[in-house]
Design an enzyme around this catalytic site. Sequence first.
Site, PDB file in Angstrom:
ATOM      1  N   ASP A 136      42.939   7.791  13.122  1.00 15.22           N
ATOM      2  CA  ASP A 136      42.829   9.219  13.473  1.00 15.22           C
ATOM      3  C   ASP A 136      44.138   9.966  13.203  1.00 15.22           C
ATOM      4  O   ASP A 136      44.148  11.200  13.121  1.00 15.22           O
ATOM      5  CB  ASP A 136      42.401   9.394  14.934  1.00 15.22           C
ATOM      6  N   GLU A 137      45.248   9.224  13.064  1.00 16.25           N
ATOM      7  CA  GLU A 137      46.550   9.895  12.927  1.00 16.25           C
ATOM      8  C   GLU A 137      46.664  10.705  11.641  1.00 16.25           C
ATOM      9  O   GLU A 137      47.555  11.550  11.514  1.00 16.25           O
ATOM     10  CB  GLU A 137      47.693   8.869  12.984  1.00 16.25           C
ATOM     11  N   TYR A 161      54.130   6.727   8.905  1.00 19.17           N
ATOM     12  CA  TYR A 161      52.964   5.823   8.993  1.00 19.17           C
ATOM     13  C   TYR A 161      51.680   6.591   8.658  1.00 19.17           C
ATOM     14  O   TYR A 161      50.889   6.181   7.811  1.00 19.17           O
ATOM     15  CB  TYR A 161      52.862   5.213  10.398  1.00 19.17           C
ATOM     16  N   LYS A 165      49.027   6.118   5.515  1.00 21.15           N
ATOM     17  CA  LYS A 165      47.604   5.825   5.685  1.00 21.15           C
ATOM     18  C   LYS A 165      46.753   6.914   5.007  1.00 21.15           C
ATOM     19  O   LYS A 165      45.747   6.613   4.365  1.00 21.15           O
ATOM     20  CB  LYS A 165      47.238   5.731   7.167  1.00 21.15           C
TER      21      LYS A 165
HETATM   22  P1  NAD Z   1      48.657  -5.241  12.948  1.00 23.64           P
HETATM   23  O1  NAD Z   1      50.024  -4.699  12.685  1.00 23.64           O
HETATM   24  O2  NAD Z   1      48.382  -5.933  14.246  1.00 23.64           O
HETATM   25  O3  NAD Z   1      48.258  -6.255  11.797  1.00 23.64           O
HETATM   26  C1  NAD Z   1      48.512  -6.011  10.441  1.00 23.64           C
HETATM   27  C2  NAD Z   1      48.250  -7.307   9.665  1.00 23.64           C
HETATM   28  O4  NAD Z   1      48.468  -7.033   8.288  1.00 23.64           O
HETATM   29  C3  NAD Z   1      49.176  -8.450  10.062  1.00 23.64           C
HETATM   30  O5  NAD Z   1      48.449  -9.640  10.213  1.00 23.64           O
HETATM   31  C4  NAD Z   1      50.132  -8.548   8.870  1.00 23.64           C
HETATM   32  O6  NAD Z   1      50.632  -9.862   8.654  1.00 23.64           O
HETATM   33  C5  NAD Z   1      49.233  -8.087   7.734  1.00 23.64           C
HETATM   34  N1  NAD Z   1      50.002  -7.566   6.586  1.00 23.64           N
HETATM   35  C6  NAD Z   1      50.993  -6.642   6.620  1.00 23.64           C
HETATM   36  N2  NAD Z   1      51.475  -6.441   5.386  1.00 23.64           N
HETATM   37  C7  NAD Z   1      50.744  -7.225   4.552  1.00 23.64           C
HETATM   38  C8  NAD Z   1      50.742  -7.442   3.146  1.00 23.64           C
HETATM   39  N3  NAD Z   1      51.613  -6.806   2.341  1.00 23.64           N
HETATM   40  N4  NAD Z   1      49.853  -8.310   2.627  1.00 23.64           N
HETATM   41  C9  NAD Z   1      48.974  -8.969   3.433  1.00 23.64           C
HETATM   42  N5  NAD Z   1      48.936  -8.818   4.762  1.00 23.64           N
HETATM   43  C10 NAD Z   1      49.810  -7.949   5.320  1.00 23.64           C
HETATM   44  O7  NAD Z   1      47.687  -4.013  12.734  1.00 23.64           O
HETATM   45  P2  NAD Z   1      46.375  -3.600  13.557  1.00 23.64           P
HETATM   46  O8  NAD Z   1      46.783  -2.854  14.762  1.00 23.64           O
HETATM   47  O9  NAD Z   1      45.481  -4.772  13.670  1.00 23.64           O
HETATM   48  O10 NAD Z   1      45.755  -2.538  12.534  1.00 23.64           O
HETATM   49  C11 NAD Z   1      44.928  -2.989  11.469  1.00 23.64           C
HETATM   50  C12 NAD Z   1      44.507  -1.797  10.634  1.00 23.64           C
HETATM   51  O11 NAD Z   1      43.838  -0.854  11.450  1.00 23.64           O
HETATM   52  C13 NAD Z   1      45.682  -1.039  10.000  1.00 23.64           C
HETATM   53  O12 NAD Z   1      45.287  -0.638   8.720  1.00 23.64           O
HETATM   54  C14 NAD Z   1      45.881   0.156  10.908  1.00 23.64           C
HETATM   55  O13 NAD Z   1      46.416   1.245  10.196  1.00 23.64           O
HETATM   56  C15 NAD Z   1      44.460   0.428  11.343  1.00 23.64           C
HETATM   57  N6  NAD Z   1      44.288   1.059  12.660  1.00 23.64           N
HETATM   58  C16 NAD Z   1      44.890   0.540  13.763  1.00 23.64           C
HETATM   59  C17 NAD Z   1      44.654   1.109  15.011  1.00 23.64           C
HETATM   60  C18 NAD Z   1      45.281   0.570  16.264  1.00 23.64           C
HETATM   61  O14 NAD Z   1      45.145   1.186  17.329  1.00 23.64           O
HETATM   62  N7  NAD Z   1      45.943  -0.591  16.226  1.00 23.64           N
HETATM   63  C19 NAD Z   1      43.800   2.223  15.115  1.00 23.64           C
HETATM   64  C20 NAD Z   1      43.215   2.735  13.951  1.00 23.64           C
HETATM   65  C21 NAD Z   1      43.447   2.134  12.736  1.00 23.64           C
HETATM   66  O1  DAU Z   2      45.707   6.476  16.852  1.00 23.20           O
HETATM   67  C1  DAU Z   2      45.579   5.288  16.122  1.00 23.20           C
HETATM   68  C2  DAU Z   2      46.935   4.647  16.010  1.00 23.20           C
HETATM   69  O2  DAU Z   2      47.249   4.136  17.307  1.00 23.20           O
HETATM   70  C3  DAU Z   2      46.995   3.539  14.969  1.00 23.20           C
HETATM   71  O3  DAU Z   2      46.763   4.081  13.712  1.00 23.20           O
HETATM   72  C4  DAU Z   2      48.352   2.844  15.000  1.00 23.20           C
HETATM   73  O4  DAU Z   2      48.368   1.760  14.114  1.00 23.20           O
HETATM   74  C5  DAU Z   2      48.617   2.359  16.409  1.00 23.20           C
HETATM   75  O5  DAU Z   2      49.898   1.782  16.505  1.00 23.20           O
HETATM   76  C6  DAU Z   2      48.490   3.492  17.417  1.00 23.20           C
HETATM   77  O6  DAU Z   2      49.558   4.463  17.259  1.00 23.20           O
HETATM   78  P1  DAU Z   2      50.276   5.140  18.517  1.00 23.20           P
HETATM   79  O7  DAU Z   2      51.599   5.614  18.112  1.00 23.20           O
HETATM   80  O8  DAU Z   2      49.371   6.122  19.182  1.00 23.20           O
HETATM   81  O9  DAU Z   2      50.361   3.843  19.485  1.00 23.20           O
HETATM   82  P2  DAU Z   2      51.519   3.279  20.409  1.00 23.20           P
HETATM   83  O10 DAU Z   2      50.933   2.182  21.224  1.00 23.20           O
HETATM   84  O11 DAU Z   2      52.760   3.003  19.663  1.00 23.20           O
HETATM   85  O12 DAU Z   2      51.802   4.509  21.380  1.00 23.20           O
HETATM   86  C7  DAU Z   2      50.771   5.056  22.201  1.00 23.20           C
HETATM   87  C8  DAU Z   2      51.370   6.253  22.914  1.00 23.20           C
HETATM   88  O13 DAU Z   2      52.343   5.761  23.869  1.00 23.20           O
HETATM   89  C9  DAU Z   2      52.120   7.212  22.019  1.00 23.20           C
HETATM   90  O14 DAU Z   2      51.921   8.535  22.482  1.00 23.20           O
HETATM   91  C10 DAU Z   2      53.575   6.821  22.186  1.00 23.20           C
HETATM   92  C11 DAU Z   2      53.630   6.322  23.607  1.00 23.20           C
HETATM   93  N1  DAU Z   2      54.622   5.234  23.859  1.00 23.20           N
HETATM   94  C12 DAU Z   2      54.617   4.163  23.031  1.00 23.20           C
HETATM   95  C13 DAU Z   2      55.518   3.148  23.218  1.00 23.20           C
HETATM   96  C14 DAU Z   2      55.547   1.952  22.290  1.00 23.20           C
HETATM   97  C15 DAU Z   2      55.483   5.320  24.946  1.00 23.20           C
HETATM   98  O15 DAU Z   2      55.454   6.299  25.717  1.00 23.20           O
HETATM   99  N2  DAU Z   2      56.371   4.303  25.133  1.00 23.20           N
HETATM  100  C16 DAU Z   2      56.447   3.225  24.305  1.00 23.20           C
HETATM  101  O16 DAU Z   2      57.320   2.348  24.519  1.00 23.20           O
END
Ligand code: NAD
Ligand code: DAU
Length: 361
Positions: A136-137, A161, A165
């Site tokens: 969503d970012e 980031y 994306k």
């Molecule tokens: P994560 O950081 O936990 O995992 C990323 C994985 O990708 C890891 O296993 C890492 O080893 C692998 N990776 C990184 N670079 C690589 C490369 N060059 N080649 C092969 N593998 C590689 O991420 P996540 O939180 O599981 O997110 C997964 C996907 O979902 C991402 O594309 C992220 O943008 C998207 N996403 C995440 C969230 C969230 O809240 N975590 C929300 C929406 C979308």
């Molecule tokens: O919205 C989807 C995204 O959510 C994904 O695309 C990203 O991969 C994922 O990392 C996540 O991004 P955020 O920046 O929203 O997540 P994060 O957990 O880092 O932070 C959540 C919120 O909490 C954000 O407003 C920042 C705040 N925060 C985060 C950290 C790590 C704090 O206040 N303190 C902290 O130490």
Amino acid sequence: MKNVLVTGGAGFIGSNFIRYLLDVEKNVQVFNLDALTYAGSLENLKDLPDPLRYTFIKGDITDQSFLDAVLRERQVDTIVHFAAESHVDRSILGPAQFMHTNIIGTFTLLEAARKYWLQENDFPRDQIRFHHISTDEVFGSLAPGEPAWTEETPYAPNSPYAASKASSDHLVRSYGHTYGLPYSLTNCSNNYGPYHFPEKLIPLIILSALDEKALPVYGDGQQIRDWLHVEDHCRAIHLVVTKGANGSSYNIGGENQPANLTIVETICDILDELKPRTNGNPYRELIQFVKDRPGHDRRYAMDSSRIQRELGWSPRHTLKDGLCDTVNWYLSHPEWVLAIRKQQDYQAWLTKNYDTREKTS
Ligand code: NAD
Ligand code: DAU
């Protein structure tokens, strides 16, 4: 769907997805291609259902000849692309790796798919699919009262980031438009749940509280995210890959939008119940306001009505229950937690991002 290549399957969402896929699809072979960066761990893939249908392949999505060979050798017909650099704070302190992995990596994977599916072979278009996992970012930040984002909302990414994306989303769409590559795309809100790497807010707060460390809240803690349990996300992805139309994109949100401070306080209250502190005081007293994230997006909210209407998806986990389950999961997986705590890169990250960060309360 016979031979599914999952990229980034050793990370948080990817590993949950592989577990889900092996459970619901009894005839697919799953190939997990992951570079095992700091965020990826094979510990996330223990106890898979039906492990004989699962193969791990260590490798990098920016390596063209390697990807070409994997697609050919494994006769891949479906790609579910999670691999990315995913942490906003890391993208602020070091954006280069995000451009390389998220943009060049996605481009390289698209090229491999184009060559194998459309040039070397002529697969029936309804038997191949490139599914891209996005966020969503890419939509930027909402002011209070503004309506939630739909699939038609223009992109306005704010962090390196989010911009990386957004670029990868555009590349996927362009391959569909120009070459006819069958694709789908999902933009999802903040996930939480098991195997979440503790650089992100929810697991960071759980582990810091258990360590009796300060619980860092950026700025005033009134930023809003749209929290979704990772199992609900995995179910949505599977629906889109198997039933979503070619060339479609879907927004996925959790319909849970409390402020960050409320999330942190809720985790504290759950821990007070499940694992009271030895001194008997509430965990809330560990909350520490710190200097804000530069360019911090204020509010996210997703309108998921398209996926609800077209594919019948809606979230099943409430945030309160989901958070309780998640805290329980971290309490009952001490070996997993210990393995991450021992990781040098993780400790170095905590030092870099938090030790010199100004305290504001
Ligand atoms: P994560 O950081 O936990 O995992 C990323 C994985 O990708 C890891 O296993 C890492 O080893 C692998 N990776 C990184 N670079 C690589 C490369 N060059 N080649 C092969 N593998 C590689 O991420 P996540 O939180 O599981 O997110 C997964 C996907 O979902 C991402 O594309 C992220 O943008 C998207 N996403 C995440 C969230 C969230 O809240 N975590 C929300 C929406 C979308
Ligand atoms: O919205 C989807 C995204 O959510 C994904 O695309 C990203 O991969 C994922 O990392 C996540 O991004 P955020 O920046 O929203 O997540 P994060 O957990 O880092 O932070 C959540 C919120 O909490 C954000 O407003 C920042 C705040 N925060 C985060 C950290 C790590 C704090 O206040 N303190 C902290 O130490």
